[in-house]
Enzyme design. Structure first.
Site, mmCIF file in Angstrom:
data_model
loop_
_atom_site.group_PDB
_atom_site.id
_atom_site.type_symbol
_atom_site.label_atom_id
_atom_site.label_comp_id
_atom_site.label_asym_id
_atom_site.label_seq_id
_atom_site.Cartn_x
_atom_site.Cartn_y
_atom_site.Cartn_z
ATOM 1 N N GLU A 337 52.153 77.453 145.502
ATOM 2 C CA GLU A 337 53.411 76.918 145.186
ATOM 3 C C GLU A 337 54.294 76.704 146.329
ATOM 4 O O GLU A 337 55.493 76.755 146.295
ATOM 5 C CB GLU A 337 54.074 78.165 144.359
ATOM 6 C CG GLU A 337 53.320 78.364 143.186
ATOM 7 C CD GLU A 337 53.982 79.408 142.080
ATOM 8 O OE1 GLU A 337 54.063 79.302 141.087
ATOM 9 O OE2 GLU A 337 54.448 80.376 142.899
HETATM 10 C C1 NGO Z 1 51.792 82.798 140.093
HETATM 11 C C2 NGO Z 1 52.779 82.534 141.458
HETATM 12 C C3 NGO Z 1 53.644 84.020 141.723
HETATM 13 C C4 NGO Z 1 54.026 84.690 140.312
HETATM 14 C C5 NGO Z 1 52.623 84.812 139.415
HETATM 15 C C6 NGO Z 1 53.312 85.195 137.923
HETATM 16 C C7 NGO Z 1 50.705 82.808 142.049
HETATM 17 C C8 NGO Z 1 49.467 82.820 142.881
HETATM 18 N N1 NGO Z 1 51.591 82.338 142.342
HETATM 19 O O1 NGO Z 1 50.654 83.097 140.887
HETATM 20 O O2 NGO Z 1 54.477 83.874 142.664
HETATM 21 O O3 NGO Z 1 54.454 85.948 140.518
HETATM 22 O O4 NGO Z 1 52.370 83.460 139.026
HETATM 23 O O5 NGO Z 1 52.230 85.309 137.028
#
Ligand code: NGO
Length: 528
Positions: A337
């Site tokens: 992200e």
């Molecule tokens: C995503 C995000 C995390 C969140 C999570 C919550 C990933 C790899 N990045 O997973 O920052 O905490 O969802 O479900």
């Protein structure tokens, strides 16, 4: 020959017996076919399902004079540490020699490899054979699940301490079976992490991935950048006091995990998810201004300054200290992200960080987003999407990249079981036991076949989780489902049999004080 036992050669007459002992595929009340010996109807209780199990009909009873002789002193001591409080027996442990329970690093079938074992239970003794101590530890977990649930009691409980006789030959499908704990969104103490290690090790999980940094907190002391922990670790989601591990705390976790044959993988998430670091040092920001600490739950707004040379000095020093504290092979660099980093910056950043990690003698793990950069041959990608196609990852895999499977809509332990559950999130969907169990890691994402899958991991993100009871409730009963997908041969995959074996864990969790979600999909034993 039933499919469960097809991976080992069994005498034909014992095949039906195998159905009735410890395994995965036996329908309740399975009847031995004509000509096979009559065997008692042993309960299906072991999770993860073993590769093969053959009942003998004998019953072993652990008595007050029981002794343990172990070629691996630590595994013998661990087993005695479980048996003594519950049975009240002295259970002396010797290294080598003979004992009621023998843990031997000799005579195991080659097929069990480095992590598997052979367990033989007769009326008078128990013998576990393995090629390495990790296999003895795995065999001990199976033995404990064959003893009554009260064996896990921390105070003296009534026996008898019986286990069904027979032989199990068992080894994992995948080398990597992980659990991730997010200690950044909410901080959990050393004792809380150790508690989770004890819980996951019972299901033959062998990696603990610690998500040590995120926008809301930096949780590991770094000598060369002290404000990361003292300031960056000073809060958490919701504005609580947060916390961090000193380096000796971290080493204590690593050592405790090692005593349970679990290898710690530390994650420093970058270039995104870095607000806590950026808030701690103004000099790390492109504009030279430190943002405020953040206690919300949005994602994607922070980025390390990719063009800044100090960024790589920082990463080199942080990774260098962590590498020195971490005996395991992997360092996780996050990479998810990074929506505040341009695609070109992201690719050059990941390339450079891979070199830094390699220079410190470690192997990179990263969320699958890193497949958008050029990966080193050794770099492992962790799949966390909710789709079953990922062209960038499939192309990396075609060039040799190995993958850890954590599809968010099956393996994320922070998703709610049902809409009614207070804890957890829903962005990847609702995940009850059938959904957690209902996918095949070796044939899930297009273009990523079994040989490219290093294993599975169940991440537990903690935006909504504050206590150990919260952790337990989200992990159980789903964590054992992911553990079974990682350990057991696909030929044992049977949702009905799994419901019964999983249900057999319920009384064990109660005795251990593990909070769990009483899923209606699970076949809980009567009265539990
Ligand atoms: C995503 C995000 C995390 C969140 C999570 C919550 C990933 C790899 N990045 O997973 O920052 O905490 O969802 O479900």
């Amino acid at each position: 020959m039933n499919r469960m036992i097809s991976r080992t050669a069994l005498p034909v007459g014992l095949a039906a017996a195998a159905l009735l002992w410890a395994g995965a595929v036996a329908p309740a009340g399975a009847v031995a076919s004509a000509g096979t010996p009559a065997v008692p109807a042993f309960p299906n209780v072991v999770v993860p399902a073993p590769v093969s199990a053959v009942a003998s009909g004998a019953t072993f009873t652990l008595g007050p004079a029981a002794t343990i002789a172990s070629d691996a002193a630590d595994v013998g001591t661990y087993l005695a540490g479980v048996l003594r409080p519950s049975t009240g027996y002295p259970v002396p442990v010797s290294t080598g020699g003979t004992g009621t329970i023998e843990l031997l690093l000799s005579g195991a079938p080659a097929s069990v490899g480095a992590q598997g074992y052979q367990l033989t239970i007769t009326a008078t003794d128990v013998v576990i054979r393995a090629n390495q101590a990790a296999g003895l530890f795995a065999g001990v977990q199976t033995l404990l699940q064959l003893l009554p649930p009260a064996v896990q009691s921390r105070t003296t409980a009534p026996g008898p301490w019986t286990a069904p006789g027979g032989t199990i030959v068992d080894y994992p499908r995948f080398a990597y079976r992980g659990a991730m704990l997010d200690v950044a969104r909410h901080f959990f103490t050393v004792a809380q992490v150790e508690r989770y290690i004890d819980e996951i090790a019972q299901y033959k999980i062998n990696y603990l991935h610690l998500h040590l940094s995120d926008d809301q907190g930096w949780r590991i002391a770094v000598t060369s950048w002290p404000r990361l922990a003292t300031y960056g670790g000073s809060t958490e989601v919701g504005g609580g006091p947060g916390g961090y591990y000193t380096q000796s705390d971290y080493s204590a976790i690593v050592a405790y995990a090692a005593s349970r044959y679990v290898t710690v993988i530390p994650e420093i998430d970058m270039p995104g998810h870095t607000n806590a670091a950026l808030a701690s040092y103004a000099s790390l920001n492109c504009n030279g201004v430190a943002p405020k600490l953040y206690t919300g739950t949005n994602v994607g707004f922070s980025s390390l300054c990719v063009p800044l040379e100090l960024t790589y000095t920082f990463i080199d020093q942080v990774i260098g200290e962590l590498a020195a504290l971490t005996p395991g092979p992997y360092l996780h660099i996050g990479g998810d992200e990074a929506s505040s980093t341009t695609a070109a910056d992201y690719a050059s950043f990941v390339n450079r960080v891979q070199q830094i990690v390699a220079a410190h003698g470690k192997t990179v793990l990263g969320w699958h987003d890193i497949a958008n950069a050029t990966l080193l041959p050794s770099t492992v990608a962790q799949f966390w999407d909710t789709t079953t196609t990922d062209p960038a990852l499939a192309s990396a895999v075609a060039s040799g990249t190995k993958v850890v499977m954590s599809p968010a809509n099956h393996a994320y332990l922070d998703m709610k079981y049902t809409k009614k559950i207070k804890l957890g999130q829903t962005w990847a969907g609702l995940i009850d036991v059938n959904t957690a169990y209902g996918w095949n890691p070796g044939a899930y994402v297009s273009g990523i076949g079994e040989p490219s899958v290093l294993g599975v991991e169940a991440p537990l993100w903690t935006e909504t989780l504050v206590t150990s009871a919260d952790i337990d409730y989200m992990a159980f009963p789903r964590l054992p489902a992911i553990a079974e997908l990682g350990w057991s041969p696909w030929s044992t995959h049977d949702v009905t049999a799994f419901h019964a074996r999983l249900g057999a864990q319920g009384p064990r969790w109660r005795i251990q004080g593990v909070n769990y979600y009483p899923s209606t999909q699970v076949t809980w034993p009567a009265g539990s």
